[in-house]
Scaffold this motif. Structure first.
Motif, PDB file in Angstrom:
ATOM      1  N   HIS A   1     -10.625   1.557  -8.421  1.00 26.32           N
ATOM      2  CA  HIS A   1      -9.275   2.197  -8.748  1.00 26.32           C
ATOM      3  C   HIS A   1      -9.378   3.061  -7.899  1.00 26.32           C
ATOM      4  N   VAL A   2      -8.097   2.543  -6.589  1.00 22.10           N
ATOM      5  CA  VAL A   2      -7.706   2.935  -5.155  1.00 22.10           C
ATOM      6  C   VAL A   2      -6.332   3.574  -5.504  1.00 22.10           C
ATOM      7  N   GLN A   3      -5.534   4.479  -5.490  1.00 22.78           N
ATOM      8  CA  GLN A   3      -4.272   5.240  -5.376  1.00 22.78           C
ATOM      9  C   GLN A   3      -3.566   5.790  -4.181  1.00 22.78           C
ATOM     10  N   LEU A   4      -2.763   4.692  -2.747  1.00 26.11           N
ATOM     11  CA  LEU A   4      -2.556   5.825  -2.169  1.00 26.11           C
ATOM     12  C   LEU A   4      -0.896   6.257  -2.397  1.00 26.11           C
ATOM     13  N   GLN A   5      -1.051   7.609  -2.104  1.00 20.93           N
ATOM     14  CA  GLN A   5       0.564   8.551  -2.567  1.00 20.93           C
ATOM     15  C   GLN A   5       1.187   8.608  -1.494  1.00 20.93           C
TER      16      GLN A   5
ATOM     17  N   TRP B   1      -1.620  -1.213  -0.786  1.00 18.85           N
ATOM     18  CA  TRP B   1       0.089  -0.646  -0.743  1.00 18.85           C
ATOM     19  C   TRP B   1       0.041   0.895  -0.930  1.00 18.85           C
ATOM     20  N   GLY B   2       1.157   1.747  -0.635  1.00 22.94           N
ATOM     21  CA  GLY B   2       1.400   2.636  -1.727  1.00 22.94           C
ATOM     22  C   GLY B   2       2.869   2.301  -2.005  1.00 22.94           C
ATOM     23  N   GLN B   3       3.207   3.757  -2.783  1.00 20.05           N
ATOM     24  CA  GLN B   3       4.973   2.870  -3.529  1.00 20.05           C
ATOM     25  C   GLN B   3       6.244   3.284  -2.695  1.00 20.05           C
ATOM     26  N   GLY B   4       5.783   3.702  -1.229  1.00 17.76           N
ATOM     27  CA  GLY B   4       7.163   3.248  -0.306  1.00 17.76           C
ATOM     28  C   GLY B   4       8.041   4.460  -1.077  1.00 17.76           C
ATOM     29  N   THR B   5       8.569   4.952   0.459  1.00 19.36           N
ATOM     30  CA  THR B   5       9.284   6.182   0.624  1.00 19.36           C
ATOM     31  C   THR B   5       9.869   6.249   1.596  1.00 19.36           C
ATOM     32  N   LEU B   6      11.136   6.304   1.147  1.00 19.41           N
ATOM     33  CA  LEU B   6      12.760   6.490   1.408  1.00 19.41           C
ATOM     34  C   LEU B   6      13.191   7.001   2.812  1.00 19.41           C
TER      35      LEU B   6
ATOM     36  N   CYS C   1       0.345  10.407   3.678  1.00 18.91           N
ATOM     37  CA  CYS C   1      -0.288   9.133   2.888  1.00 18.91           C
ATOM     38  C   CYS C   1      -1.580   9.376   2.475  1.00 18.91           C
ATOM     39  N   ALA C   2      -1.905   9.908   0.951  1.00 21.82           N
ATOM     40  CA  ALA C   2      -3.220  10.383   0.968  1.00 21.82           C
ATOM     41  C   ALA C   2      -3.983   9.268   0.019  1.00 21.82           C
ATOM     42  N   ALA C   3      -4.957   8.808   0.257  1.00 22.21           N
ATOM     43  CA  ALA C   3      -5.949   7.989  -0.588  1.00 22.21           C
ATOM     44  C   ALA C   3      -6.298   8.569  -1.781  1.00 22.21           C
ATOM     45  N   SER C   4      -6.896   8.178  -2.655  1.00 20.47           N
ATOM     46  CA  SER C   4      -7.671   8.660  -3.736  1.00 20.47           C
ATOM     47  C   SER C   4      -8.169   7.227  -4.808  1.00 20.47           C
ATOM     48  N   GLY C   5      -9.321   7.750  -5.147  1.00 21.54           N
ATOM     49  CA  GLY C   5      -9.909   6.601  -5.995  1.00 21.54           C
ATOM     50  C   GLY C   5     -11.134   6.616  -5.843  1.00 21.54           C
ATOM     51  N   ASN C   6     -11.796   5.199  -6.026  1.00 20.12           N
ATOM     52  CA  ASN C   6     -13.055   4.788  -6.233  1.00 20.12           C
ATOM     53  C   ASN C   6     -13.303   4.370  -4.834  1.00 20.12           C
ATOM     54  N   ILE C   7     -13.455   5.204  -3.200  1.00 18.03           N
ATOM     55  CA  ILE C   7     -13.249   4.961  -2.163  1.00 18.03           C
ATOM     56  C   ILE C   7     -14.598   4.299  -1.079  1.00 18.03           C
TER      57      ILE C   7
ATOM     58  N   THR D   1      -6.477  10.639   4.386  1.00 17.08           N
ATOM     59  CA  THR D   1      -4.212  11.378   4.556  1.00 17.08           C
ATOM     60  C   THR D   1      -4.164  10.637   5.735  1.00 17.08           C
ATOM     61  N   THR D   2      -3.414   9.544   6.248  1.00 19.49           N
ATOM     62  CA  THR D   2      -2.453   9.396   7.206  1.00 19.49           C
ATOM     63  C   THR D   2      -0.615  10.125   7.545  1.00 19.49           C
ATOM     64  N   TYR D   3      -0.717  10.129   8.444  1.00 18.94           N
ATOM     65  CA  TYR D   3       0.838  10.940   8.924  1.00 18.94           C
ATOM     66  C   TYR D   3       1.900  10.139   9.792  1.00 18.94           C
TER      67      TYR D   3
END
Length: 120
Positions: free
Chosen positions: A1-5, A110-115, A22-28, A77-79
């Motif tokens: 399971h992969v998440q992008l926060q 995809w991450g969840q989006g930030t406004l 944006c930080a990636a985590s999980g089974n990478i 992480t990407t900035y």
């Protein structure tokens, strides 16, 4: 399971700056290219910037010279450093990552989006 926060969005005046993360985590197994997209109200989602695994970058013409994408591979992480912000930069910003979870499985996430809201 992969998440992008994704994080770092907010309200800023025109001419100001924001930094998205944006930080990636999980089974990478391997983190390939990463990127940022944005979607303004009633518009399609557009590419803002990308960065390859080796650090090669691309930018939309509208942000060249103002935005800088970078990545920290150790932190997965990407900035996105956004300077000289304009009201037309107002949008929900999404991070995207090309990730291999096994030697035979590779997908875009995809991450969840930030406004980001830029006031004039």
């Amino acid at each position: 399971h992969v998440q992008l926060q994704a994080s770092g969005g907010g309200l800023v005046q025109a001419g100001g700056s924001l930094r998205l993360s944006c930080a990636a985590s999980g089974n990478i197994l391997r983190l390939h290219s990463m990127g940022w997209y944005r979607q303004a109200p009633r518009k399609q989602r557009d590419l803002v910037a990308t960065i390859s695994e080796g650090g090669r970058t691309t930018y939309a013409d509208s942000v060249k010279g103002r935005f800088t994408i970078s990545r920290d591979n150790a932190k997965r992480t990407t900035y996105l450093q956004m300077n000289s912000l304009k009201p037309e930069d107002t949008a929900v910003y999404y991070c995207n990552a090309d990730i291999s979870t096994t030697p035979w499985r590779r997908s875009h996430y995809w991450g969840q989006g930030t406004l980001v809201t830029v006031s004039s």
